[in-house]
Design a protein around this motif. Structure first.
Motif, PDB file in Angstrom:
ATOM      1  N   HIS A   1      -8.265   8.374   3.395  1.00  0.00           N
ATOM      2  CA  HIS A   1      -9.655   8.255   3.967  1.00  0.00           C
ATOM      3  C   HIS A   1     -10.257   8.421   2.153  1.00  0.00           C
ATOM      4  O   HIS A   1     -11.265   7.645   1.631  1.00  0.00           O
ATOM      5  CB  HIS A   1     -10.606   9.346   4.551  1.00  0.00           C
ATOM      6  CG  HIS A   1     -10.336   9.337   5.970  1.00  0.00           C
ATOM      7  ND1 HIS A   1     -11.170   9.278   6.499  1.00  0.00           N
ATOM      8  CD2 HIS A   1      -9.255   9.302   6.417  1.00  0.00           C
ATOM      9  CE1 HIS A   1     -10.761   9.305   8.212  1.00  0.00           C
ATOM     10  NE2 HIS A   1      -9.436   9.694   7.656  1.00  0.00           N
ATOM     11  N   GLU A   2      -9.612   8.566   1.335  1.00  0.00           N
ATOM     12  CA  GLU A   2      -9.939   8.344  -0.061  1.00  0.00           C
ATOM     13  C   GLU A   2     -10.087   6.756  -0.477  1.00  0.00           C
ATOM     14  O   GLU A   2     -10.520   6.125  -0.995  1.00  0.00           O
ATOM     15  CB  GLU A   2      -9.155   9.381  -0.934  1.00  0.00           C
ATOM     16  CG  GLU A   2      -9.139   9.179  -2.381  1.00  0.00           C
ATOM     17  CD  GLU A   2      -8.497   9.815  -3.538  1.00  0.00           C
ATOM     18  OE1 GLU A   2      -8.470   9.208  -4.701  1.00  0.00           O
ATOM     19  OE2 GLU A   2      -8.090  10.871  -3.354  1.00  0.00           O
ATOM     20  N   TYR A   3      -8.901   6.431  -0.002  1.00  0.00           N
ATOM     21  CA  TYR A   3      -8.304   4.903  -0.783  1.00  0.00           C
ATOM     22  C   TYR A   3      -9.585   4.326  -0.656  1.00  0.00           C
ATOM     23  O   TYR A   3     -10.099   3.062  -0.713  1.00  0.00           O
ATOM     24  CB  TYR A   3      -7.343   4.808  -0.085  1.00  0.00           C
ATOM     25  CG  TYR A   3      -6.508   3.448  -0.166  1.00  0.00           C
ATOM     26  CD1 TYR A   3      -6.297   3.279  -1.250  1.00  0.00           C
ATOM     27  CD2 TYR A   3      -5.951   2.534   1.049  1.00  0.00           C
ATOM     28  CE1 TYR A   3      -4.902   1.753  -1.569  1.00  0.00           C
ATOM     29  CE2 TYR A   3      -5.513   1.551   0.583  1.00  0.00           C
ATOM     30  CZ  TYR A   3      -5.042   0.755  -0.324  1.00  0.00           C
ATOM     31  OH  TYR A   3      -4.479  -0.284  -0.626  1.00  0.00           O
TER      32      TYR A   3
ATOM     33  N   ASP B   1      -4.498  -2.068   7.545  1.00  0.00           N
ATOM     34  CA  ASP B   1      -5.104  -0.828   6.031  1.00  0.00           C
ATOM     35  C   ASP B   1      -4.728  -0.997   4.863  1.00  0.00           C
ATOM     36  O   ASP B   1      -4.285   0.737   4.314  1.00  0.00           O
ATOM     37  CB  ASP B   1      -4.520   0.465   6.937  1.00  0.00           C
ATOM     38  CG  ASP B   1      -3.556   0.934   7.139  1.00  0.00           C
ATOM     39  OD1 ASP B   1      -2.632   0.041   7.211  1.00  0.00           O
ATOM     40  OD2 ASP B   1      -2.823   2.341   7.907  1.00  0.00           O
ATOM     41  N   GLN B   2      -5.200  -1.801   4.300  1.00  0.00           N
ATOM     42  CA  GLN B   2      -4.110  -2.291   3.178  1.00  0.00           C
ATOM     43  C   GLN B   2      -5.751  -2.781   2.644  1.00  0.00           C
ATOM     44  O   GLN B   2      -6.533  -2.954   3.158  1.00  0.00           O
ATOM     45  CB  GLN B   2      -3.834  -2.941   3.002  1.00  0.00           C
ATOM     46  CG  GLN B   2      -3.061  -3.471   3.686  1.00  0.00           C
ATOM     47  CD  GLN B   2      -3.661  -5.065   3.620  1.00  0.00           C
ATOM     48  OE1 GLN B   2      -4.543  -5.093   2.910  1.00  0.00           O
ATOM     49  NE2 GLN B   2      -3.500  -5.619   4.866  1.00  0.00           N
ATOM     50  N   LYS B   3      -5.930  -2.784   1.063  1.00  0.00           N
ATOM     51  CA  LYS B   3      -7.111  -3.343  -0.089  1.00  0.00           C
ATOM     52  C   LYS B   3      -7.518  -4.746   0.363  1.00  0.00           C
ATOM     53  O   LYS B   3      -8.985  -4.492   0.750  1.00  0.00           O
ATOM     54  CB  LYS B   3      -7.053  -3.113  -0.845  1.00  0.00           C
ATOM     55  CG  LYS B   3      -8.180  -3.810  -2.306  1.00  0.00           C
ATOM     56  CD  LYS B   3      -7.381  -3.344  -3.610  1.00  0.00           C
ATOM     57  CE  LYS B   3      -8.887  -3.921  -4.505  1.00  0.00           C
ATOM     58  NZ  LYS B   3      -9.312  -5.637  -4.012  1.00  0.00           N
TER      59      LYS B   3
ATOM     60  N   PRO C   1       0.528  -1.340   0.011  1.00  0.00           N
ATOM     61  CA  PRO C   1       0.163   0.117   0.044  1.00  0.00           C
ATOM     62  C   PRO C   1       0.755   1.290  -0.238  1.00  0.00           C
ATOM     63  O   PRO C   1       0.183   2.107  -0.799  1.00  0.00           O
ATOM     64  CB  PRO C   1      -0.346  -0.060   1.157  1.00  0.00           C
ATOM     65  CG  PRO C   1       0.118  -1.097   2.096  1.00  0.00           C
ATOM     66  CD  PRO C   1       0.431  -2.380   1.312  1.00  0.00           C
ATOM     67  N   LEU C   2       2.216   0.682  -0.104  1.00  0.00           N
ATOM     68  CA  LEU C   2       3.175   2.673   0.198  1.00  0.00           C
ATOM     69  C   LEU C   2       3.210   3.146  -0.694  1.00  0.00           C
ATOM     70  O   LEU C   2       3.403   4.197  -1.052  1.00  0.00           O
ATOM     71  CB  LEU C   2       4.131   2.300   0.943  1.00  0.00           C
ATOM     72  CG  LEU C   2       4.580   1.802   2.363  1.00  0.00           C
ATOM     73  CD1 LEU C   2       5.722   1.063   2.832  1.00  0.00           C
ATOM     74  CD2 LEU C   2       4.557   3.410   3.044  1.00  0.00           C
ATOM     75  N   TYR C   3       2.953   1.985  -1.972  1.00  0.00           N
ATOM     76  CA  TYR C   3       2.945   2.549  -3.801  1.00  0.00           C
ATOM     77  C   TYR C   3       1.819   3.518  -3.722  1.00  0.00           C
ATOM     78  O   TYR C   3       1.893   4.123  -4.360  1.00  0.00           O
ATOM     79  CB  TYR C   3       3.152   0.953  -3.935  1.00  0.00           C
ATOM     80  CG  TYR C   3       3.497   2.256  -5.584  1.00  0.00           C
ATOM     81  CD1 TYR C   3       5.324   1.760  -5.273  1.00  0.00           C
ATOM     82  CD2 TYR C   3       3.094   1.726  -7.142  1.00  0.00           C
ATOM     83  CE1 TYR C   3       5.474   2.416  -7.270  1.00  0.00           C
ATOM     84  CE2 TYR C   3       3.200   2.190  -7.387  1.00  0.00           C
ATOM     85  CZ  TYR C   3       4.757   2.788  -8.455  1.00  0.00           C
ATOM     86  OH  TYR C   3       5.560   3.089  -9.557  1.00  0.00           O
TER      87      TYR C   3
END
Length: 469
Positions: free
Chosen positions: A421-423, A384-386, A99-101
């Motif tokens: 938040h957008e993510y 906290d990733q997809k 998710p850092l990318y």
């Protein structure tokens, strides 16, 4: 083929696109748990560089840099800000599928309008361009929050904190609204160490109570709860690996606490009985004040002893734990509910194997009076990733009411983290949109749009009711 980070990033179908662009994208942000600096906000701090704003304190990035073979001098050490940034730029291409990318490039676009991919080739230009913008009022720490439409945020604060910076923020700022959260982890240490005894002395000084017994410890904590409440606090938090396994009928606790004050080391069972007793008393204080209580459970902290010794805690050496959670939570929350002193509660899980466990636990203590009283909190830290967010929402959907979910928080130390938040909102909209495309939900955009808006904003607004401040 879609373009990377286009307008429909993470949105795989037309329904998802409509839900995000028409219902989620424009909503304000309520960030009810983060680790932002109240002092920085009180002084409207102007960052010296993108490194200052982005890399200091960000253990997500530090872990990635270490994994990429970057020397510690460029991570937490003495290298210049520009050299540290270039080492991060060297690492970024290797973070693909992490998710850092996504976060890195979302933040460059949303705050700085930079579309280029960060790499060693673009590092110098991006460092210069972001540095120039960070000198402007629009990119002070408050300016960054306003850019992202942050309406309300809650910092994480120790009971001994003076809250002077929150008082300054309240005097100087109309927006965003910034409130403290009560985080008493240190008061619950009970290990008899020199650090614990020093903390108890500080707590006594902050509260004006001489702490020499369990009763006076609770008196001091009540004084600080009262003080925090007067300063706008409506939220507490706790970060433990497990809820203490305590016996509410255990005897001799005051004598045991006196032993702790004398520097004596107790056995684990006795420590947990003390911790559980004090934590239960605190939770009853929260209930009396109408606060929301949060429990972040499951982290295995400070795995690397050398790293802890050389750099201190919260420097990137924590991981998921595999602790037993269910029985301890059940006993503790049942103890509070038995006397009808269970406050609104959010439980956060760090091990995805326990998602269904946490989701079902929330259903045990809803009382039919408060909408969504007991919440399964969003995927946090390593989740906290997809994949982590989808798994949390799927468990909540299967076991409870996703439509009553209070949504996302950043849990971040960075003022550049709010595109998360957008993510989250894009992932949520895609999850629902995909169900519609599969015929698993009705194609009712009014119903679905309201659901999305509630999860992204309105549920949290009602749940915390910060307007009472």
């Amino acid at each position: 083929m879609k373009q990377f980070l286009d307008d429909d990033f993470l949105l795989s179908n037309q329904i998802a696109e409509q839900l995000y662009h028409n219902h989620a994208a424009h909503l304000p942000i309520i960030d009810y748990h983060n680790h932002l600096s109240p002092e920085a906000m009180a002084n409207n701090y102007q960052f010296a560089s993108i490194t200052d704003a982005w890399l200091y304190g960000d253990h997500y990035k530090w872990r990635a840099m270490r994994a990429n073979g970057i020397d510690e001098s460029y991570i937490t050490g003495s290298a210049s800000d520009e050299d540290k940034f270039k080492k991060w730029a060297e690492t970024v291409p290797y973070t693909m599928r992490n998710p850092l990318y996504h976060w890195t490039h979302l933040e460059l676009r949303r705050y700085f309008g930079i579309d280029e991919l960060l790499s060693p080739k673009t590092a110098s230009e991006i460092y210069s361009e972001t540095g120039a913008l960070l000198k402007k009022d629009s990119h002070s720490c408050i300016g960054l929050l306003l850019q992202m439409n942050v309406e309300t945020l809650c910092t994480t604060d120790d009971p001994i904190d003076s809250l002077e910076h929150h008082q300054t923020i309240k005097e100087r700022l109309k927006a965003p609204k910034v409130y403290p959260s009560f985080r008493p982890d240190k008061a619950l240490g009970m290990d008899g160490s020199a650090d614990y005894l020093t903390y108890i002395q500080q707590l006594g000084e902050a509260s004006g109570v001489a702490i020499n017994s369990l009763d006076t410890l609770l008196e001091a904590l009540q004084q600080r709860v009262d003080y925090f409440h007067k300063n706008g606090c409506r939220v507490s938090d706790l970060g433990f690996n497990q809820i203490p396994a305590f016996d509410p009928k255990a005897s001799g606790l005051d004598q045991h606490f006196t032993s702790v004050l004398g520097g004596q080391k107790l056995d684990l069972e006795t420590i947990e009985n003390l911790q559980g007793f004090v934590l239960a008393a605190l939770c009853k204080m929260y209930h009396a004040k109408g606060w929301v209580q949060q429990f972040h459970l499951g982290a295995l902290r400070n795995n690397n002893e050398r790293g802890l010794r050389e750099l201190g805690p919260d420097t990137g050496y924590d991981s998921m734990g595999d602790f037993s959670q269910a029985e301890r939570m059940s006993r503790f929350f049942n103890h509070l509910d038995n006397s009808d002193q269970l406050a609104k509660t959010i439980i956060y899980n760090l091990n995805p194997r326990d998602n269904d466990l946490f989701a079902t636990m929330t259903g045990n203590f809803n009382d039919g009076k408060t909408v969504g009283k007991f919440q399964f909190g969003t995927g946090w830290w390593f989740l906290d990733q997809k994949v982590g967010m989808e798994a949390q929402m799927n468990s909540l959907s299967n076991m409870g009411l996703l439509s009553r979910f209070i949504g996302m928080l950043t849990d971040s130390r960075s003022f550049l983290s709010f595109p998360r938040h957008e993510y989250f909102r894009r992932i949520l909209c895609n999850l629902i949109g995909t169900d519609v495309m599969n015929g698993e939900l009705p194609h009712d955009m009014v119903l679905l749009g309201q659901m999305v808006e509630d999860i992204c904003y309105y549920n949290a607004k009602a749940y915390f009711d910060f307007d009472q401040n």
